[in-house]
Design an enzyme around this catalytic site. Structure first.
Site, PDB file in Angstrom:
ATOM      1  N   HIS A   1       0.831  -1.206   0.000  1.00  0.00           N
ATOM      2  CA  HIS A   1       0.000   0.000   0.000  1.00  0.00           C
ATOM      3  C   HIS A   1       0.865   1.256   0.000  1.00  0.00           C
ATOM      4  O   HIS A   1       1.265   1.738   1.067  1.00  0.00           O
ATOM      5  CB  HIS A   1      -0.910  -0.004   1.226  1.00  0.00           C
ATOM      6  CG  HIS A   1      -1.783  -1.210   1.316  1.00  0.00           C
ATOM      7  ND1 HIS A   1      -1.311  -2.450   1.720  1.00  0.00           N
ATOM      8  CD2 HIS A   1      -3.112  -1.375   1.045  1.00  0.00           C
ATOM      9  CE1 HIS A   1      -2.317  -3.323   1.689  1.00  0.00           C
ATOM     10  NE2 HIS A   1      -3.413  -2.695   1.295  1.00  0.00           N
TER      11      HIS A   1
ATOM     12  N   HIS B   1      -2.151  -0.983   7.109  1.00  0.00           N
ATOM     13  CA  HIS B   1      -1.778  -1.261   5.714  1.00  0.00           C
ATOM     14  C   HIS B   1      -0.684  -0.305   5.239  1.00  0.00           C
ATOM     15  O   HIS B   1       0.055  -0.622   4.323  1.00  0.00           O
ATOM     16  CB  HIS B   1      -3.006  -1.180   4.799  1.00  0.00           C
ATOM     17  CG  HIS B   1      -3.692   0.155   4.814  1.00  0.00           C
ATOM     18  ND1 HIS B   1      -4.564   0.519   5.815  1.00  0.00           N
ATOM     19  CD2 HIS B   1      -3.617   1.224   3.979  1.00  0.00           C
ATOM     20  CE1 HIS B   1      -5.019   1.745   5.571  1.00  0.00           C
ATOM     21  NE2 HIS B   1      -4.443   2.198   4.471  1.00  0.00           N
TER      22      HIS B   1
ATOM     23  N   ASN C   1      -7.609  11.724   3.868  1.00  0.00           N
ATOM     24  CA  ASN C   1      -7.374  11.883   2.412  1.00  0.00           C
ATOM     25  C   ASN C   1      -8.643  11.612   1.617  1.00  0.00           C
ATOM     26  O   ASN C   1      -8.668  11.735   0.398  1.00  0.00           O
ATOM     27  CB  ASN C   1      -6.213  10.992   1.950  1.00  0.00           C
ATOM     28  CG  ASN C   1      -6.472   9.509   2.196  1.00  0.00           C
ATOM     29  OD1 ASN C   1      -7.618   9.074   2.305  1.00  0.00           O
ATOM     30  ND2 ASN C   1      -5.397   8.731   2.269  1.00  0.00           N
TER      31      ASN C   1
ATOM     32  N   HIS D   1      -4.035   3.190  -3.326  1.00  0.00           N
ATOM     33  CA  HIS D   1      -4.253   2.708  -1.961  1.00  0.00           C
ATOM     34  C   HIS D   1      -3.511   1.389  -1.732  1.00  0.00           C
ATOM     35  O   HIS D   1      -2.770   1.247  -0.772  1.00  0.00           O
ATOM     36  CB  HIS D   1      -5.747   2.524  -1.673  1.00  0.00           C
ATOM     37  CG  HIS D   1      -5.990   1.639  -0.495  1.00  0.00           C
ATOM     38  ND1 HIS D   1      -6.071   2.133   0.782  1.00  0.00           N
ATOM     39  CD2 HIS D   1      -6.110   0.290  -0.391  1.00  0.00           C
ATOM     40  CE1 HIS D   1      -6.231   1.118   1.625  1.00  0.00           C
ATOM     41  NE2 HIS D   1      -6.257  -0.004   0.931  1.00  0.00           N
TER      42      HIS D   1
ATOM     43  N   GLU E   1     -18.046  -3.820  24.272  1.00  0.00           N
ATOM     44  CA  GLU E   1     -17.222  -5.035  24.374  1.00  0.00           C
ATOM     45  C   GLU E   1     -16.032  -5.011  23.428  1.00  0.00           C
ATOM     46  O   GLU E   1     -14.919  -5.393  23.796  1.00  0.00           O
ATOM     47  CB  GLU E   1     -18.075  -6.287  24.107  1.00  0.00           C
ATOM     48  CG  GLU E   1     -19.145  -6.559  25.155  1.00  0.00           C
ATOM     49  CD  GLU E   1     -20.411  -5.734  24.941  1.00  0.00           C
ATOM     50  OE1 GLU E   1     -20.522  -5.019  23.910  1.00  0.00           O
ATOM     51  OE2 GLU E   1     -21.310  -5.802  25.801  1.00  0.00           O
TER      52      GLU E   1
ATOM     53  N   HIS F   1     -21.958 -16.687  32.664  1.00  0.00           N
ATOM     54  CA  HIS F   1     -23.240 -17.096  32.083  1.00  0.00           C
ATOM     55  C   HIS F   1     -22.947 -17.941  30.848  1.00  0.00           C
ATOM     56  O   HIS F   1     -23.306 -17.601  29.728  1.00  0.00           O
ATOM     57  CB  HIS F   1     -24.108 -15.865  31.765  1.00  0.00           C
ATOM     58  CG  HIS F   1     -24.475 -15.071  32.989  1.00  0.00           C
ATOM     59  ND1 HIS F   1     -23.532 -14.463  33.773  1.00  0.00           N
ATOM     60  CD2 HIS F   1     -25.673 -14.804  33.559  1.00  0.00           C
ATOM     61  CE1 HIS F   1     -24.136 -13.862  34.790  1.00  0.00           C
ATOM     62  NE2 HIS F   1     -25.433 -14.046  34.684  1.00  0.00           N
TER      63      HIS F   1
ATOM     64  N   HIS G   1     -29.155 -14.705  24.844  1.00  0.00           N
ATOM     65  CA  HIS G   1     -28.130 -14.589  25.879  1.00  0.00           C
ATOM     66  C   HIS G   1     -27.454 -15.924  26.195  1.00  0.00           C
ATOM     67  O   HIS G   1     -26.564 -15.966  27.035  1.00  0.00           O
ATOM     68  CB  HIS G   1     -28.751 -14.026  27.169  1.00  0.00           C
ATOM     69  CG  HIS G   1     -28.986 -12.554  27.114  1.00  0.00           C
ATOM     70  ND1 HIS G   1     -29.661 -11.955  26.085  1.00  0.00           N
ATOM     71  CD2 HIS G   1     -28.592 -11.550  27.947  1.00  0.00           C
ATOM     72  CE1 HIS G   1     -29.705 -10.641  26.285  1.00  0.00           C
ATOM     73  NE2 HIS G   1     -29.055 -10.375  27.410  1.00  0.00           N
TER      74      HIS G   1
END
Ligand code: TPP
Length: 660
Positions: free
Chosen positions: A28, A68, A186, A261, A407, A457, A469
């Protein structure tokens, strides 16, 4: 300021990038070329670092979140004198090189974290900035021995990813004033212009998070340095510096195009670019004397600032012998001799999540580096260290993190905390939501970070909350991540052992799968069961002699297996119950041990409240699987157990045919 030297060094970055990507025929070039000046400013003017001591604990951290663009980092590490040679640059993306496609922690000196999965680096950096603040609170006196900044370079992709948003939101809340993120705006991604999919006002979004935001031009050298000063003057807020840039800047025909890119510029365009930059067109990997000289001229300053810190540290050590002792304890290899592990009595009934909380609170005083928290489920996950306070903007000495309901951000933040050094972070949520943080768990495993996950759990037996759950595929999904140790303890005693194993692990993460419901602490027939946990499994209960049937169970299903055995024992059969807190450890244990535990001649039954996938490896293709290859349901746990055949009677009935 040596503006000319900076520009020459930026040219060298562009040349090294173009040539390395061309030679590898992959990579890249766009981002490194577009951010060459900023990169040189970072490594030459902004970062407090010393390439001669890359592990210096008080160095500024730099995270290339847009992984990258690795050639930017490699060029700068090479030019500024880290142990990365021109040969290494020429081996970009080749097997075993120090210059892999994306920066990999542990593979290249000076790479602070593995990046590539976009957004993770921003969140890692938040973790590093948290670590800096925690350690400063623990050790600084009037002498600030921990006092450094964390810098990030992030692209449009990083800004689009949710994980960076989660972590940035928390960083704003915590007022992490020593976190400075450069946003390389960019406005180009792989498919083309960001207009295709990204039109929000990023600056205002970060303002709303509680950040200071600044904006400017990526090629305005003085402007960038001024903005860094402004960022540093704001001690109470992290800073986002949005820089307008041009992808592949310097390429006469391709600058600004999304083609740059992720593809080599091509020989012809490279020649044209070199011509425009005023460097030899026919020479590959050309670095001018001025470019090299610019960084060389910096070494004395780096050495001096490093030496000044060493002197400060020595003076601090003399004045604070107790703190110094604590420092050595913190940064040395983990010594558990001061950690008091609780004793749990046979017959006690306790959920393993509760036992985990008891263990954590019992060992916390002896393991000061242990810090962490939950994604808003501390009271369910039992992860609060009592009396240790909350880590907040105005209470940096608190050991309890509150990650909020984030999370994914939490997973990436604890990686950054672990990477910083001086901390052993844990984090927690319901097992089912490990999916929400899976990319960060994978990176912890890839980097070999000893992060601890408290996942409670852990089965359908959480009951009424229902299938959304109730994890069923999660144990299997976690077990297939290489280098992640999954432990599913069967009672409070095993939970204490699981914590010990997690803490003793230095080269990778550990996930603890813990129950919501009570389990009985059972008598273990194997008196060396703790030792044998290192082999992943041991004999929980035996009938003597070679067994006719072996019941292999994990976690809560060990209690169930023992009950089923008790029913069948009445029929005088030879049944063995094996508790297997870790399937991976068992499968990697010596064949002799495995065959002794589960003799070939015995019929085999596997009990686990989750999908059966993977268990044939332990039990054989003909094993009876007492598993749950479907989603759970919303009902009281006892009803679910009845319905899914997870009662002692139902299990015993299924085993009976194996006995005759
Ligand atoms: C999580 C994740 N999704 C997708 C990718 C693949 N990918 C790599 S770079 C990129 C585009 C990034 O655009 P930007 O951040 O603007 O980088 P630039 O084009 O400026 O180099 C994508 C989609 C990735 N690396 N990580």
């Amino acid at each position: 300021m040596n503006t000319r030297g900076i520009q020459d060094a930026a040219t060298a970055v562009r040349v090294l990038t173009m040539d390395a990507v061309q030679k590898a025929n992959s990579g890249h070039p766009g981002l490194p070329m577009g951010c060459a000046e900023l990169g040189v400013l970072l490594y030459g003017e902004i970062l407090k670092h010393n390439p001669k001591d890359p592990q210096w604990i008080n160095r500024d951290r730099f995270v290339l979140s847009a992984g990258h663009g690795s050639m930017l980092l490699y060029s700068l590490l090479h030019l500024s004198g880290y142990p990365l040679s021109l040969e290494d640059i020429k081996n970009f993306r080749q097997s075993g090189s120090k210059t892999p496609g994306h920066p990999e922690y542990g593979q290249t000196v000076g790479v602070e974290t593995t990046t590539g999965p976009l957004g993770q680096g921003v969140a890692n950096a938040v973790g590093m900035a948290i670590a800096e603040r925690m350690l400063a609170a623990a050790f600084n006196t009037d002498k600030k021995i921990i006092d450094h900044y964390t810098y990030v370079l992030a692209g449009d992709g990083d800004m689009m990813e949710g994980v960076s948003a989660e972590a940035s939101s928390l960083a704003g809340h915590l007022g992490l004033g020593k976190l400075i993120v450069f946003y390389d705006s960019n406005r180009i991604t792989i498919e083309g212009s960001t207009d295709l999919a990204f039109s929000e006002d990023v600056r205002n979004r970060y303002e709303a998070y509680g950040w200071q935001t600044l904006e400017g031009d990526a090629y305005d050298i003085e402007g960038i340095l001024k903005r860094v000063d402004t960022a540093k003057r704001e001690a109470g807020k992290p800073t986002l510096i949005l820089l307008h840039s041009t992808i592949a800047k310097g390429s006469p025909n391709k600058a600004g195009s999304h083609d740059t890119h992720g593809s080599p510029l091509g020989e012809e365009e490279i020649r044209a670019t070199k011509k425009a930059l005023g460097v030899p067109e026919d020479e590959a990997f050309y670095v001018s004397e001025q470019a090299g000289g610019y960084f060389q001229s910096k070494q004395d300053g780096w050495t001096q600032s490093h030496k000044a810190w060493q002197e400060l540290f020595t003076a601090w050590s003399k004045e604070n012998p107790e703190k110094r002792k604590a420092w050595d304890n913190r940064f040395g290899s983990l010594d558990l001799s001061q950690a008091v592990f609780p004793e749990f009595k046979e017959g006690d009934k306790m959920a393993t999540r509760k036992a985990s909380g008891v263990v954590l609170n019992s060992i916390a005083a002896g393991v000061p580096r242990l810090v962490g928290g939950s994604a808003d489920l501390a009271s369910s996950n039992n992860t609060l260290i009592e009396g240790s306070g909350s880590f907040q903007a105005d209470s940096p000495e608190g050991r309890n993190m509150h990650f909020g309901i984030r999370e994914h951000g939490m997973g990436a933040i604890v990686n950054g905390m672990a990477l910083h050094g001086g901390l052993r972070p844990y984090c927690a949520t319901f097992l089912v939501f490990s999916d929400y943080m899976r990319p960060s768990i994978r990176l912890a495993a890839l980097m070999g970070l000893p992060v601890i996950y408290v996942f409670t759990h852990d089965s359908v037996f959480l009951g009424e909350d229902g299938p959304t759950h109730e994890p069923v595929e999660h144990l299997a999904a976690l077990r297939i991540i290489p280098n992640l140790l999954v432990l599913r303890p069967a009672d409070a005693q095993e939970t204490a052992q699981a914590w010990r194993m997690a803490l003793e692990r230095a080269d990778g993460p550990t996930a603890l799968a813990l129950t919501r419901q009570n389990l009985t602490v059972f008598a273990k027939d194997d008196k060396k069961w703790q030792v044998h946990c290192a082999y992943g499994a041991y004999i929980a209960s035996d009938s003597g002699g070679i067994p006719d049937v072996v019941l292999v169970a994990t976690g809560s299903e060990v209690n169930l297996a023992l009950e089923a055995k008790a029913l069948l024992d009445k029929a005088g059969e030879k049944i063995r119950v094996v508790s297997m807190p870790s399937r991976e450890l068992f499968l990697n244990s010596p064949a002799e041990y495995r065959n002794k535990l589960i003799p070939e001649s015995a019929a085999r039954v596997v009990l686990e409240a989750g999908v059966s996938m993977g268990w044939a490896e332990v039990g054989g293709a003909d094993a009876l699987m007492v598993a749950i290859d479907r989603f759970g349901e919303s009902a009281p746990a006892a009803e679910i157990a009845e319905h899914l055949g997870f009662t002692a009677e139902a299990v015993a009935e299924r085993i009976k045919p194996l006995l005759s």
